[in-house]
Motif scaffolding. Structure first.
Motif, PDB file in Angstrom:
ATOM      1  N   PHE A 285       0.843  -1.196   0.000  1.00  0.00           N
ATOM      2  CA  PHE A 285       0.000   0.000   0.000  1.00  0.00           C
ATOM      3  C   PHE A 285       0.880   1.248   0.000  1.00  0.00           C
ATOM      4  O   PHE A 285       0.658   2.189  -0.775  1.00  0.00           O
ATOM      5  CB  PHE A 285      -0.921  -0.023   1.219  1.00  0.00           C
ATOM      6  CG  PHE A 285      -1.884   1.135   1.308  1.00  0.00           C
ATOM      7  CD1 PHE A 285      -3.198   0.986   0.900  1.00  0.00           C
ATOM      8  CD2 PHE A 285      -1.489   2.370   1.823  1.00  0.00           C
ATOM      9  CE1 PHE A 285      -4.109   2.043   0.992  1.00  0.00           C
ATOM     10  CE2 PHE A 285      -2.375   3.436   1.910  1.00  0.00           C
ATOM     11  CZ  PHE A 285      -3.681   3.267   1.497  1.00  0.00           C
ATOM     12  N   LEU A 286       1.889   1.271   0.883  1.00  0.00           N
ATOM     13  CA  LEU A 286       2.760   2.430   0.984  1.00  0.00           C
ATOM     14  C   LEU A 286       3.546   2.653  -0.301  1.00  0.00           C
ATOM     15  O   LEU A 286       3.700   3.797  -0.755  1.00  0.00           O
ATOM     16  CB  LEU A 286       3.718   2.263   2.163  1.00  0.00           C
ATOM     17  CG  LEU A 286       3.096   2.183   3.557  1.00  0.00           C
ATOM     18  CD1 LEU A 286       4.190   2.034   4.613  1.00  0.00           C
ATOM     19  CD2 LEU A 286       2.237   3.411   3.853  1.00  0.00           C
ATOM     20  N   LYS A 288       2.767   1.747  -3.376  1.00  0.00           N
ATOM     21  CA  LYS A 288       1.871   2.228  -4.430  1.00  0.00           C
ATOM     22  C   LYS A 288       1.494   3.685  -4.205  1.00  0.00           C
ATOM     23  O   LYS A 288       1.358   4.458  -5.165  1.00  0.00           O
ATOM     24  CB  LYS A 288       0.630   1.336  -4.507  1.00  0.00           C
ATOM     25  CG  LYS A 288       0.900  -0.028  -5.131  1.00  0.00           C
ATOM     26  CD  LYS A 288      -0.357  -0.861  -5.234  1.00  0.00           C
ATOM     27  CE  LYS A 288      -0.060  -2.192  -5.925  1.00  0.00           C
ATOM     28  NZ  LYS A 288       0.321  -1.976  -7.348  1.00  0.00           N
ATOM     29  N   MET A 289       1.324   4.073  -2.963  1.00  0.00           N
ATOM     30  CA  MET A 289       1.043   5.474  -2.677  1.00  0.00           C
ATOM     31  C   MET A 289       2.209   6.345  -3.123  1.00  0.00           C
ATOM     32  O   MET A 289       2.017   7.387  -3.769  1.00  0.00           O
ATOM     33  CB  MET A 289       0.777   5.672  -1.180  1.00  0.00           C
ATOM     34  CG  MET A 289       0.435   7.105  -0.791  1.00  0.00           C
ATOM     35  SD  MET A 289       0.044   7.287   0.976  1.00  0.00           S
ATOM     36  CE  MET A 289       1.680   7.056   1.699  1.00  0.00           C
ATOM     37  N   GLU A 290       3.427   5.944  -2.805  1.00  0.00           N
ATOM     38  CA  GLU A 290       4.604   6.718  -3.179  1.00  0.00           C
ATOM     39  C   GLU A 290       4.811   6.763  -4.694  1.00  0.00           C
ATOM     40  O   GLU A 290       5.403   7.710  -5.223  1.00  0.00           O
ATOM     41  CB  GLU A 290       5.848   6.139  -2.509  1.00  0.00           C
ATOM     42  CG  GLU A 290       5.895   6.351  -1.002  1.00  0.00           C
ATOM     43  CD  GLU A 290       6.187   7.800  -0.638  1.00  0.00           C
ATOM     44  OE1 GLU A 290       7.305   8.100  -0.201  1.00  0.00           O
ATOM     45  OE2 GLU A 290       5.281   8.652  -0.805  1.00  0.00           O
ATOM     46  N   GLN A 291       4.324   5.765  -5.398  1.00  0.00           N
ATOM     47  CA  GLN A 291       4.428   5.738  -6.857  1.00  0.00           C
ATOM     48  C   GLN A 291       3.299   6.510  -7.540  1.00  0.00           C
ATOM     49  O   GLN A 291       3.300   6.652  -8.765  1.00  0.00           O
ATOM     50  CB  GLN A 291       4.410   4.289  -7.361  1.00  0.00           C
ATOM     51  CG  GLN A 291       5.652   3.492  -6.988  1.00  0.00           C
ATOM     52  CD  GLN A 291       5.543   2.028  -7.388  1.00  0.00           C
ATOM     53  OE1 GLN A 291       4.502   1.392  -7.138  1.00  0.00           O
ATOM     54  NE2 GLN A 291       6.572   1.495  -7.999  1.00  0.00           N
ATOM     55  N   GLY A 292       2.354   7.003  -6.748  1.00  0.00           N
ATOM     56  CA  GLY A 292       1.197   7.683  -7.326  1.00  0.00           C
ATOM     57  C   GLY A 292       0.215   6.724  -7.951  1.00  0.00           C
ATOM     58  O   GLY A 292      -0.578   7.107  -8.816  1.00  0.00           O
ATOM     59  N   GLU A 293       0.219   5.467  -7.494  1.00  0.00           N
ATOM     60  CA  GLU A 293      -0.603   4.417  -8.094  1.00  0.00           C
ATOM     61  C   GLU A 293      -1.847   4.076  -7.289  1.00  0.00           C
ATOM     62  O   GLU A 293      -2.593   3.176  -7.666  1.00  0.00           O
ATOM     63  CB  GLU A 293       0.250   3.145  -8.281  1.00  0.00           C
ATOM     64  CG  GLU A 293       1.400   3.301  -9.259  1.00  0.00           C
ATOM     65  CD  GLU A 293       0.936   3.461 -10.694  1.00  0.00           C
ATOM     66  OE1 GLU A 293      -0.149   2.949 -11.020  1.00  0.00           O
ATOM     67  OE2 GLU A 293       1.631   4.118 -11.489  1.00  0.00           O
ATOM     68  N   LEU A 294      -2.068   4.761  -6.165  1.00  0.00           N
ATOM     69  CA  LEU A 294      -3.331   4.570  -5.443  1.00  0.00           C
ATOM     70  C   LEU A 294      -4.341   5.534  -6.056  1.00  0.00           C
ATOM     71  O   LEU A 294      -4.301   6.737  -5.811  1.00  0.00           O
ATOM     72  CB  LEU A 294      -3.167   4.827  -3.947  1.00  0.00           C
ATOM     73  CG  LEU A 294      -2.357   3.795  -3.162  1.00  0.00           C
ATOM     74  CD1 LEU A 294      -2.322   4.145  -1.685  1.00  0.00           C
ATOM     75  CD2 LEU A 294      -2.883   2.382  -3.365  1.00  0.00           C
ATOM     76  N   VAL A 295      -5.200   5.036  -6.895  1.00  0.00           N
ATOM     77  CA  VAL A 295      -6.170   5.786  -7.693  1.00  0.00           C
ATOM     78  C   VAL A 295      -5.443   6.562  -8.788  1.00  0.00           C
ATOM     79  O   VAL A 295      -5.550   6.259  -9.965  1.00  0.00           O
ATOM     80  CB  VAL A 295      -7.052   6.726  -6.850  1.00  0.00           C
ATOM     81  CG1 VAL A 295      -8.130   7.370  -7.725  1.00  0.00           C
ATOM     82  CG2 VAL A 295      -7.703   5.970  -5.692  1.00  0.00           C
ATOM     83  N   ASP A 296      -4.700   7.599  -8.379  1.00  0.00           N
ATOM     84  CA  ASP A 296      -3.917   8.412  -9.313  1.00  0.00           C
ATOM     85  C   ASP A 296      -2.956   9.262  -8.495  1.00  0.00           C
ATOM     86  O   ASP A 296      -2.932   9.179  -7.262  1.00  0.00           O
ATOM     87  CB  ASP A 296      -4.820   9.268 -10.211  1.00  0.00           C
ATOM     88  CG  ASP A 296      -5.815  10.124  -9.429  1.00  0.00           C
ATOM     89  OD1 ASP A 296      -5.569  10.395  -8.230  1.00  0.00           O
ATOM     90  OD2 ASP A 296      -6.842  10.517 -10.005  1.00  0.00           O
ATOM     91  N   GLU A 297      -2.136  10.077  -9.175  1.00  0.00           N
ATOM     92  CA  GLU A 297      -1.148  10.882  -8.471  1.00  0.00           C
ATOM     93  C   GLU A 297      -1.812  11.853  -7.493  1.00  0.00           C
ATOM     94  O   GLU A 297      -1.334  12.039  -6.370  1.00  0.00           O
ATOM     95  CB  GLU A 297      -0.280  11.654  -9.469  1.00  0.00           C
ATOM     96  CG  GLU A 297       0.668  10.780 -10.265  1.00  0.00           C
ATOM     97  CD  GLU A 297       1.572  11.592 -11.179  1.00  0.00           C
ATOM     98  OE1 GLU A 297       1.714  12.819 -10.958  1.00  0.00           O
ATOM     99  OE2 GLU A 297       2.133  11.006 -12.125  1.00  0.00           O
ATOM    100  N   PHE A 298      -2.902  12.478  -7.904  1.00  0.00           N
ATOM    101  CA  PHE A 298      -3.609  13.422  -7.032  1.00  0.00           C
ATOM    102  C   PHE A 298      -4.029  12.750  -5.733  1.00  0.00           C
ATOM    103  O   PHE A 298      -3.769  13.267  -4.637  1.00  0.00           O
ATOM    104  CB  PHE A 298      -4.831  13.979  -7.763  1.00  0.00           C
ATOM    105  CG  PHE A 298      -5.751  14.787  -6.890  1.00  0.00           C
ATOM    106  CD1 PHE A 298      -5.526  16.144  -6.697  1.00  0.00           C
ATOM    107  CD2 PHE A 298      -6.844  14.194  -6.261  1.00  0.00           C
ATOM    108  CE1 PHE A 298      -6.374  16.892  -5.884  1.00  0.00           C
ATOM    109  CE2 PHE A 298      -7.695  14.939  -5.453  1.00  0.00           C
ATOM    110  CZ  PHE A 298      -7.453  16.287  -5.261  1.00  0.00           C
ATOM    111  N   SER A 299      -4.675  11.602  -5.835  1.00  0.00           N
ATOM    112  CA  SER A 299      -5.190  10.911  -4.648  1.00  0.00           C
ATOM    113  C   SER A 299      -4.053  10.415  -3.769  1.00  0.00           C
ATOM    114  O   SER A 299      -4.106  10.538  -2.538  1.00  0.00           O
ATOM    115  CB  SER A 299      -6.077   9.740  -5.078  1.00  0.00           C
ATOM    116  OG  SER A 299      -7.143  10.185  -5.883  1.00  0.00           O
ATOM    117  N   SER A 300      -3.021   9.858  -4.372  1.00  0.00           N
ATOM    118  CA  SER A 300      -1.874   9.357  -3.605  1.00  0.00           C
ATOM    119  C   SER A 300      -1.207  10.495  -2.840  1.00  0.00           C
ATOM    120  O   SER A 300      -0.842  10.348  -1.665  1.00  0.00           O
ATOM    121  CB  SER A 300      -0.859   8.704  -4.546  1.00  0.00           C
ATOM    122  OG  SER A 300      -1.400   7.561  -5.172  1.00  0.00           O
TER     123      SER A 300
END
Length: 414
Positions: A285-286, A288-300
Motif C-alpha cells: 500500500f505504501l 503504491k502510494m509513493e508511486q502515485g498508483e493509489l487511484v492516481d497521483e492526485f489521490s496518492s
C-alpha cells in the motif's frame, strides 16, 4: 477496540484545504493559541515538501528479502519474534534497495490501520465521479458534512478550532457537528476518530450512490439508510471499500476493512466481512502510494499529506530517535483481558489479545543521512505494554538504518 493514530496535514495547508485544525496547530506552534502540543522538528515541513517520492520509479518492485537485514530484524524482536509480523523497506539508496521481513504474511485485525482503506475508498469514489482534479478539490474543501447518528459513538476527541475567535476545543464528535469533507478525512487520520471514519464511510457510499448529484440532502441521506434493503447497502459498501483494493493492485485476501468504525454505523450497514491485514500487504500500500498508483497521483499525494504527522506522536512514532524525521503514520490497537492471578489489565497490555499495529514512512534530514524507509509492524505480545514495545522497536530500527547509511563527515580545513 481502541484504535489510535497521530498524524495530519502539513501546518501551512489551511489556505488550500480549509482544514481548521491545521490552522489551530500552526498558531499553537507559534504561541498564538494555547495548546499542550508543541511540534517536533520533523513535523514542520511545508505542503510543497510533503510529496510522493517514487513517481520516477513506476516500475519499482519490492526486492527479494535481504538475509542480513532479515536476521537483524529478527534479533531485534528477541524471544517474542513469533508474535510479530514485520516488513522493512530501505529506499535510502534507490540503486540498492533493501527489504527485510519476518512473518510478513501473518494476518490479524489491524484496528484503525484499516482507515487507510476508508481513505482509499473515498478518493476512488471521487475520482470515478469527478475525473477533473479541480472538481475534486472543490468537493473536498466545500462539501459540508453534518455528523448524524452514524457517527456515534467514540471516545476519541477531535480538535475543533475557530479561526475567528482563535478558540480551540477538544471533545468527542457530537451529532450536528459540521466540517468539510477534507476536515472529516483529517479527523479520521489525525487522531483516529472512529466517528469521523464512520462518516467518511457514509460519504464514500453516498458518492457512489448519487454520483454527480452528490451531496444529497440530509433528509434524503436519512431516507436512504433507513429504507434501502440491507443487501443493497452491503453491496454498495463492498463496491466502495472492497473493490478499490483489487482495482489498485492490492490483495483483498490480505488487506480488508470489513465494517463501519462506529456502533451505529454497523447497525445501519452490514459491511459483509471481517477486517484484517498483513505486513507485506500494508507495505505494498505504501509503495503504491509513493508511486502515485493509489487511484492516481492526485489521490496518492493527498493521502500522504493526510498521513503527515503533525499531531501528538504516539507508539512507534513517539521514539525520540525520530524527532528530526518526517513521519507518515497510521496506528491501530485492540486489546482484551480476562481475570488472571497476579495480572492487572492495563491499556495495550491485554492477556487474551494485545494487537498493536504501526505503519510508517520515515524521511530524515540531510544531517541524519537523508534516510528514507518504510516500516510495518504487526504484533500480539501478551501482557507487554505494546505501545512502549513499538516505540523501542522504532528506535532500534532507526539505529539500524543509520548504521547502514552513515553520515559522511565534512572535510576539515587545514
Amino acid at each position: 477496540m481502541l484504535p489510535t493514530i497521530a498524524a495530519a496535514y502539513p501546518l501551512d495547508g489551511y489556505v488550500d484545504t480549509g482544514i481548521r485544525r491545521v490552522e489551530g496547530s500552526r498558531l499553537a506552534n507559534e504561541g498564538v493559541v494555547k495548546d499542550r502540543l508543541s511540534q517536533v522538528p520533523g513535523a514542520l515541513l511545508t505542503t510543497k515538501e510533503v510529496d510522493i517520492r517514487l513517481l520516477d520509479h513506476k516500475d519499482f518492485q519490492i526486492p527479494e528479502a535481504d538475509p542480513q537485514l532479515n536476521a537483524q530484524i529478527k534479533k531485534l524482536l528477541g524471544q517474542h519474534a513469533d508474535e510479530y509480523g514485520i516488513a522493512v523497506l530501505d529506499l535510502t539508496d534507490m540503486e540498492h534497495p533493501r527489504y527485510g521481513v519476518h512473518r510478513g504474511d501473518h494476518k490479524q485485525n489491524v484496528g484503525s490501520v484499516g482507515k487507510l482503506l476508508v481513505g482509499l475508498g473515498v478518493f476512488q469514489a471521487m475520482a470515478d465521479v469527478w475525473p477533473d482534479e479541480t472538481k475534486r478539490l472543490d468537493v473536498l474543501k466545500n462539501t459540508l458534512v453534518t455528523a448524524d447518528k452514524i457517527s456515534q459513538y467514540d471516545h476519541h476527541t477531535i480538535r475543533l478550532f475557530n479561526p475567528e475567535t482563535k478558540k480551540l476545543t477538544r471533545r468527542s464528535m457530537k451529532i450536528g457537528d459540521q466540517g468539510s469533507q477534507w476536515e472529516f478525512l483529517d479527523w479520521m487520520l489525525s487522531i483516529s476518530s472512529n466517528s469521523a471514519a464512520a462518516m467518511n464511510q457514509r460519504q464514500g457510499m453516498l458518492m457512489r450512490q448519487y454520483g454527480t448529484d452528490f451531496p444529497p440532502s440530509e433528509s434524503e441521506i436519512a431516507r436512504y439508510f433507513k429504507e434501502t434493503p440491507s443487501k443493497e447497502k452491503t453491496a454498495l459498501y463492498k463496491q466502495t471499500f472492497w473493490e478499490p483494493v483489487t482495482r489498485n493492485g492490492l490483495d483483498i485476501e490480505q488487506f480488508r476493512q470489513g465494517s463501519f468504525f462506529s456502533r451505529n454505523g454497523k447497525f445501519a450497514v452490514n459491511g459483509g466481512g471481517n477486517s484484517y491485514a498483513t505486513a507485506n500487504q500494508l507495505l505494498q500500500f505504501l509503495v503504491k502510494m509513493e508511486q502515485g498508483e493509489l487511484v492516481d497521483e492526485f489521490s496518492s499525494r493527498q493521502l500522504k499529506r493526510l498521513l503527515y504527522l503533525t499531531e501528538h506522536r504516539i507508539r512507534y512514532a513517539s521514539s525520540p530517535a525520530l524527532r528530526k524525521s518526517a513521519v507518515y503514520y497510521k496506528s491501530g490497537s485492540w486489546y482484551k483481558c480476562k481475570e488472571e492471578v497476579g495480572f492487572k489489565c492495563r491499556a495495550y497490555q491485554g492477556n487474551v489479545i494485545n494487537y498493536m499495529n504501526s505503519v510508517a514512512i520515515i524521511e530524515s534530514p540531510e544531517a541524519e543521512g537523508n534516510l528514507y524507509y518504510m516500516v510495518v509492524v504487526i504484533s500480539n505480545v501478551l501482557r507487554k505494554n505494546s505501545a512502549v514495545e513499538h516505540q523501542t522497536l522504532a528506535t532500534r530500527i532507526h539505529r539500524l538504518m543509520k548504521q547502514a547509511h552513515p553520515v559522511k563527515n565534512a572535510s576539515v580545513k587545514k
